[in-house]
Design a protein around this motif. Structure first.
Motif, PDB file in Angstrom:
ATOM      1  N   GLY A 109       0.809  -1.205   0.000  1.00 26.04           N
ATOM      2  CA  GLY A 109       0.000   0.000   0.000  1.00 26.04           C
ATOM      3  C   GLY A 109       0.845   1.259   0.000  1.00 26.04           C
ATOM      4  O   GLY A 109       2.083   1.212  -0.060  1.00 26.04           O
ATOM      5  N   SER A 110       0.174   2.401   0.063  1.00 19.24           N
ATOM      6  CA  SER A 110       0.838   3.686   0.277  1.00 19.24           C
ATOM      7  C   SER A 110       0.697   4.051   1.744  1.00 19.24           C
ATOM      8  O   SER A 110      -0.239   3.605   2.420  1.00 19.24           O
ATOM      9  CB  SER A 110       0.207   4.757  -0.616  1.00 19.24           C
ATOM     10  OG  SER A 110       0.446   4.483  -1.988  1.00 19.24           O
ATOM     11  N   PHE A 111       1.592   4.895   2.246  1.00 19.74           N
ATOM     12  CA  PHE A 111       1.612   5.102   3.695  1.00 19.74           C
ATOM     13  C   PHE A 111       2.250   6.450   4.032  1.00 19.74           C
ATOM     14  O   PHE A 111       2.984   7.038   3.241  1.00 19.74           O
ATOM     15  CB  PHE A 111       2.407   3.985   4.376  1.00 19.74           C
ATOM     16  CG  PHE A 111       3.776   3.778   3.768  1.00 19.74           C
ATOM     17  CD1 PHE A 111       4.882   4.495   4.212  1.00 19.74           C
ATOM     18  CD2 PHE A 111       3.952   2.883   2.710  1.00 19.74           C
ATOM     19  CE1 PHE A 111       6.128   4.334   3.635  1.00 19.74           C
ATOM     20  CE2 PHE A 111       5.203   2.710   2.116  1.00 19.74           C
ATOM     21  CZ  PHE A 111       6.294   3.438   2.583  1.00 19.74           C
ATOM     22  N   GLY A 112       1.971   6.934   5.246  1.00 17.73           N
ATOM     23  CA  GLY A 112       2.556   8.170   5.734  1.00 17.73           C
ATOM     24  C   GLY A 112       2.060   8.449   7.132  1.00 17.73           C
ATOM     25  O   GLY A 112       1.407   7.605   7.757  1.00 17.73           O
ATOM     26  N   LYS A 113       2.391   9.627   7.641  1.00 16.07           N
ATOM     27  CA  LYS A 113       1.830  10.023   8.937  1.00 16.07           C
ATOM     28  C   LYS A 113       1.426  11.489   8.871  1.00 16.07           C
ATOM     29  O   LYS A 113       1.952  12.268   8.062  1.00 16.07           O
ATOM     30  CB  LYS A 113       2.786   9.742  10.082  1.00 16.07           C
ATOM     31  CG  LYS A 113       4.066  10.537  10.137  1.00 16.07           C
ATOM     32  CD  LYS A 113       4.879  10.078  11.371  1.00 16.07           C
ATOM     33  CE  LYS A 113       6.186  10.845  11.505  1.00 16.07           C
ATOM     34  NZ  LYS A 113       6.980  10.375  12.674  1.00 16.07           N
ATOM     35  N   LEU A 114       0.499  11.861   9.738  1.00 14.60           N
ATOM     36  CA  LEU A 114      -0.142  13.164   9.670  1.00 14.60           C
ATOM     37  C   LEU A 114       0.033  13.927  10.975  1.00 14.60           C
ATOM     38  O   LEU A 114      -0.104  13.361  12.060  1.00 14.60           O
ATOM     39  CB  LEU A 114      -1.649  13.006   9.399  1.00 14.60           C
ATOM     40  CG  LEU A 114      -2.070  12.044   8.295  1.00 14.60           C
ATOM     41  CD1 LEU A 114      -3.577  11.898   8.267  1.00 14.60           C
ATOM     42  CD2 LEU A 114      -1.560  12.530   6.943  1.00 14.60           C
ATOM     43  N   ARG A 115       0.308  15.223  10.850  1.00 12.07           N
ATOM     44  CA  ARG A 115       0.305  16.107  12.010  1.00 12.07           C
ATOM     45  C   ARG A 115      -1.125  16.575  12.283  1.00 12.07           C
ATOM     46  O   ARG A 115      -1.932  16.666  11.368  1.00 12.07           O
ATOM     47  CB  ARG A 115       1.167  17.343  11.762  1.00 12.07           C
ATOM     48  CG  ARG A 115       2.637  17.079  11.505  1.00 12.07           C
ATOM     49  CD  ARG A 115       3.388  18.412  11.486  1.00 12.07           C
ATOM     50  NE  ARG A 115       4.785  18.234  11.106  1.00 12.07           N
ATOM     51  CZ  ARG A 115       5.261  18.427   9.887  1.00 12.07           C
ATOM     52  NH1 ARG A 115       4.438  18.792   8.913  1.00 12.07           N
ATOM     53  NH2 ARG A 115       6.534  18.257   9.630  1.00 12.07           N
TER      54      ARG A 115
END
Length: 390
Positions: free
Chosen positions: A69-75
């Protein structure tokens, strides 16, 4: 894309925000500390999608070489770390002024008027853990019939009662009275009914919790999708968090696994639009109760069901996994923690291995969903749809 399914893994944060110290949350890391305290943590299906490849997530312990999948993190852009603020920001609303909190209990003037309105005195009116206070004040409540009132670091007015003493519908009515009164100088984000039962000498909260939230401060992703004539299918406490605004269908849940079951049921239906699910057990049963082992087992339980969710998806469906705040189970106290939240996106038309990095707002999720479904853009948030679509 015809349908998006957002699953909020309630409170599964992935590390402190830069301003965490302002909230007393310096060093908070929900996933990282769970992995430390529960070293046998196994989540192969989340790993396969790239959950462990998120920058800094559990120190990279769960990273894989070829994530699907695609992934990341959020503020979190908004000021706060509560449920409403987090969910509203996911859906495209910015909360500048945090919801008012009552660390010393609610004002006596309000309590007196509330007692008069419900025809009962109240017990407690303090900051407390919900499971602790029903043990401490339960006997007096059961003897007098006076409901237990308490709050937390969040903007909440919680009312606990034994359903054999105050029947469920009456408890709900008392909460509705509180919701109507908690306005203006006595503003409060949520009123929560906390029913419990007494069996074999043990007091246990039931799944009949009900939240009475303020209405959203503006239009959200839900409104924009519904205005297209598409379904917005809310599962769990999503309906309560948004006070029903922009929601076309809603179903109640009693546990994480019930939430997964109902999400799969919705995926098997034939409609276009949005499925929005909250899996609350991570937060309510394990984060607030500071139980890292229980939290770890709950992650494993969800991970084991993830293949079923993916199998139920149509080729035009997109799955988005995220959280709404942190709740580090080894942090001091028993309240939420100010953390980044994960985002993992999967589906037949989603690119694999895309690292979205650290995004500036939870609202990037809502903006992406609106672009994906052809809806009006949310007030805040930047879509990452072009980065992840094949």
């Amino acid at each position: 894309m015809k349908r998006a399914a957002i699953l909020v893994l309630d409170s599964l944060g992935v590390g402190e925000l830069s301003d965490a110290g302002r909230y007393g949350d310096q060093g908070a890391d929900t996933l990282g500390h769970i992995a430390q305290q529960y070293p046998q943590l196994s989540m192969p299906n989340l790993q396969r999608l790239g959950f462990g490849n998120i920058q800094g997530a559990a120190g990279g312990a769960f990273a894989v070489s070829d994530p699907a999948g695609s992934f990341g993190k959020l503020r979190e852009k908004s000021n706060g770390k509560d449920t409403i603020t987090g969910h509203w920001e996911i859906a495209g609303l910015y909360t500048e002024v945090p919801f008012k909190t009552y660390p010393d209990g609610f004002p006596q003037e309000f309590i007196e008027k509330f007692q008069k309105a419900i025809g009962r005195e109240v017990l407690g009116n303090c900051t407390a853990s919900g499971t602790v206070i029903i043990d401490e004040l339960g006997p007096e409540h059961e003897e007098t019939g006076n409901p237990i009132v308490y709050t937390s670091a969040d903007s909440v007015f919680q009312i606990a009662a034994n359903t054999a003493v105050i029947p469920l519908e009456e408890l709900y009515h008392i909460c509705q009275i509180a919701r109507e009164m908690l306005q203006g100088d006595w503003s409060c984000g949520r009123v929560i009914a906390r029913p419990y039962v007494l069996e074999d000498g043990k007091r246990s909260r039931t799944a009949d919790r009900k939240d009475y939230a303020v209405s959203p401060s503006g239009k959200t992703m839900l409104d924009h999708v519904a205005e297209l004539g598409k379904e917005t299918y809310a599962i769990g406490k999503i309906r309560d968090i948004f006070d029903g605004q922009g929601i076309t269908q809603a179903v109640h849940t009693v546990s994480n696994m019930d939430g997964v079951d109902k999400t799969i049921e919705a995926l098997n239906m034939d409609f276009e639009g949005l499925i929005f699910t909250n899996l609350v057990d991570f937060d309510s049963k394990y984060g607030h109760r500071r139980d890292p082992q229980g939290y770890g087992k709950a992650i494993e339980e969800f991970d084991a069901r993830l293949p079923e969710i993916l199998a139920a998806m149509k080729d035009s469906d997109v799955l988005i996994l995220c959280a709404d705040h942190g709740n580090d189970p080894v942090h001091s106290g028993w309240d939420h923690t100010r953390e980044h939240v994960p985002v993992v996106i999967a589906g037949a038309e989603i690119r694999s291995g895309v690292d979205l990095g650290i995004r500036s707002s939870f609202a990037d999720i809502g903006a992406t969903v609106c672009e994906m479904l052809g809806a009006k853009k949310t007030a805040i948030g930047e879509s990452f749809f072009n980065q992840i679509k094949k």
